[in-house]
Design an enzyme around this catalytic site. Structure first.
Site, PDB file in Angstrom:
ATOM      1  N   CYS A 136       0.835  -1.201   0.000  1.00  0.00           N
ATOM      2  CA  CYS A 136       0.000   0.000   0.000  1.00  0.00           C
ATOM      3  C   CYS A 136       0.872   1.256   0.000  1.00  0.00           C
ATOM      4  CB  CYS A 136      -0.907  -0.013   1.223  1.00  0.00           C
ATOM      5  SG  CYS A 136      -1.880   1.490   1.361  1.00  0.00           S
ATOM      6  N   CYS A 139      -0.390   4.126   2.151  1.00  0.00           N
ATOM      7  CA  CYS A 139      -0.225   3.938   3.599  1.00  0.00           C
ATOM      8  C   CYS A 139       1.234   4.201   3.992  1.00  0.00           C
ATOM      9  CB  CYS A 139      -0.545   2.507   4.028  1.00  0.00           C
ATOM     10  SG  CYS A 139      -1.995   1.818   3.305  1.00  0.00           S
ATOM     11  N   ASP A 140       2.159   3.686   3.193  1.00  0.00           N
ATOM     12  CA  ASP A 140       3.550   3.635   3.637  1.00  0.00           C
ATOM     13  C   ASP A 140       4.517   4.513   2.840  1.00  0.00           C
ATOM     14  OD1 ASP A 140       2.787   1.736   5.521  1.00  0.00           O
ATOM     15  OD2 ASP A 140       2.932   0.125   4.057  1.00  0.00           O
TER      16      ASP A 140
END
Ligand code: NDP
Length: 311
Positions: A136, A139-140
């Site tokens: 992701c 997300c990261d």
């Protein structure tokens, strides 16, 4: 185990689940919706949604899911945290176990559990989980500002993740196993034009290395061909974008699925082979997997549930 009776149980909180909830609530089915492990579903991990009709400037995935959630709540959906951990669809009322501790007995069920990111299956993906391996980018990606990353895959997700990461990282390698991208033309163009992205066609990632987290990837170019080449590429982050696996495991003993696990429904409807059990969104859609199509099938499932209860 404690049991609760409901008319309409919705499992999952992506666009399919929330749209089903909006329709079911407005039809007075008093729906109960369990949001699952990732409230809001996959769209909460995407960047801007630019192709949902009605948003000429685009909208962020989290904003859209928050809006849908509030809309479902406004009409009286009972939204709950919890994960469906077991199912018994052998007879009505159908039983769904939540978090292994509570049983819901439902007259109708809308399965909108979506799909989860796939991994290559390398031992190193597990070894470096949370230490440089991610599925992701939104997300990261933040952790890789001004660093070098690789994205695996050649579809829309991979191109979208690569473009997103190019806005943060100093360099993005896109590792594509075929000699072409499968993504839509507009995404392909975006990737090819971006100076920070280098597409490595006909490449396979076969392992990762590093002492404290990912420091590089072992690559094979033209694997299995006479001119096969093996080399290592230094990277800080390794992102998977190679597709998804439908979250249908607990329902498989009762509904039909294809070889990947996508729930099969009566063509053109969300009806599974179990009367009163419907499947909507990505869990039943290997083809389109769009927010708009998921929302549409969620709507159809709620209308089907209403008609089923009337009959
Ligand atoms: P896709 O199935 O479209 O693409 C998966 C990609 O990963 C392909 O390039 C595939 O390669 C590659 N791949 C699969 N397994 C492996 C493996 N083991 N090793 C290396 N490469 C692998 O998945 P997406 O998630 O990209 O997209 C799914 C659907 O969602 C599509 O319909 C897409 O259009 C849609 N989507 C739309 C978006 C948008 O409109 N904004 C954004 C994201 C997704 P190969 O080609 O060789 O099979």
């Amino acid at each position: 185990m404690e049991a609760e009776k409901v008319k309409c149980l919705i499992i999952g909180s992506g666009p399919a689940g929330y749209t089903a909830a909006i329709y079911a609530a407005r039809a007075n089915l008093s729906p109960v919706l369990y949001e699952g492990l990732q409230p809001g579903g996959q769209l909460t991990t995407t960047t801007d949604i630019e192709n949902f009709p009605g948003y000429p400037e685009g909208i962020s995935g989290t904003q859209m899911m928050d809006d849908l959630r509030r809309q479902a709540e406004r009409f009286g959906t009972d939204l709950r945290y919890g994960v469906a951990t077991a199912a018994d669809l052998s007879r009505s009322p159908y039983k769904i176990t939540i978090d292994e501790e509570k049983v819901i007995e439902a007259q109708t069920i809308i399965i909108a559990t979506g799909a989860a990111a796939k991994y290559l299956g390398l031992e190193d993906e597990k070894k470096y989980a949370g230490m440089g391996v991610s599925a992701c980018a939104t997300c990261d990606g933040f952790f890789y500002r001004k660093k070098v990353v690789a994205v695996v895959g050649g579809g829309d997700t991979a191109c979208e993740e690569a473009s997103y990461l190019a806005g943060l990282a100093s360099k993005v390698y896109l590792i594509v196993r075929k000699p072409f991208l499968r993504a839509s033309k507009i995404m392909q163009e975006r990737v090819m034009k971006d100076e920070k992205i280098e597409v490595l066609f006909e490449h396979n990632a076969v392992g990762l290395y590093g002492d404290n987290g990912v420091e590089g990837v072992h690559l094979v170019k033209r694997m299995g061909e006479s001119d096969e080449q093996r080399y290592d590429l230094a990277i800080d982050g390794f992102f998977l974008a190679i597709g998804h696996k439908p979250n249908s495991d607990i329902f498989k003993p009762y509904v039909d699925t294809d070889e990947t696990g996508y729930i099969l429904t009566e063509p053109g409807t969300p009806r599974t082979k179990v009367p009163g059990v419907f499947a909507a969104g990505d869990v039943a859609d290997p083809h389109y997997r769009q927010a708009i199509t998921a929302a549409a099938t969620g709507c159809m499932a709620a209308i089907e549930a209403e008609r089923f209860l009337l009959n």
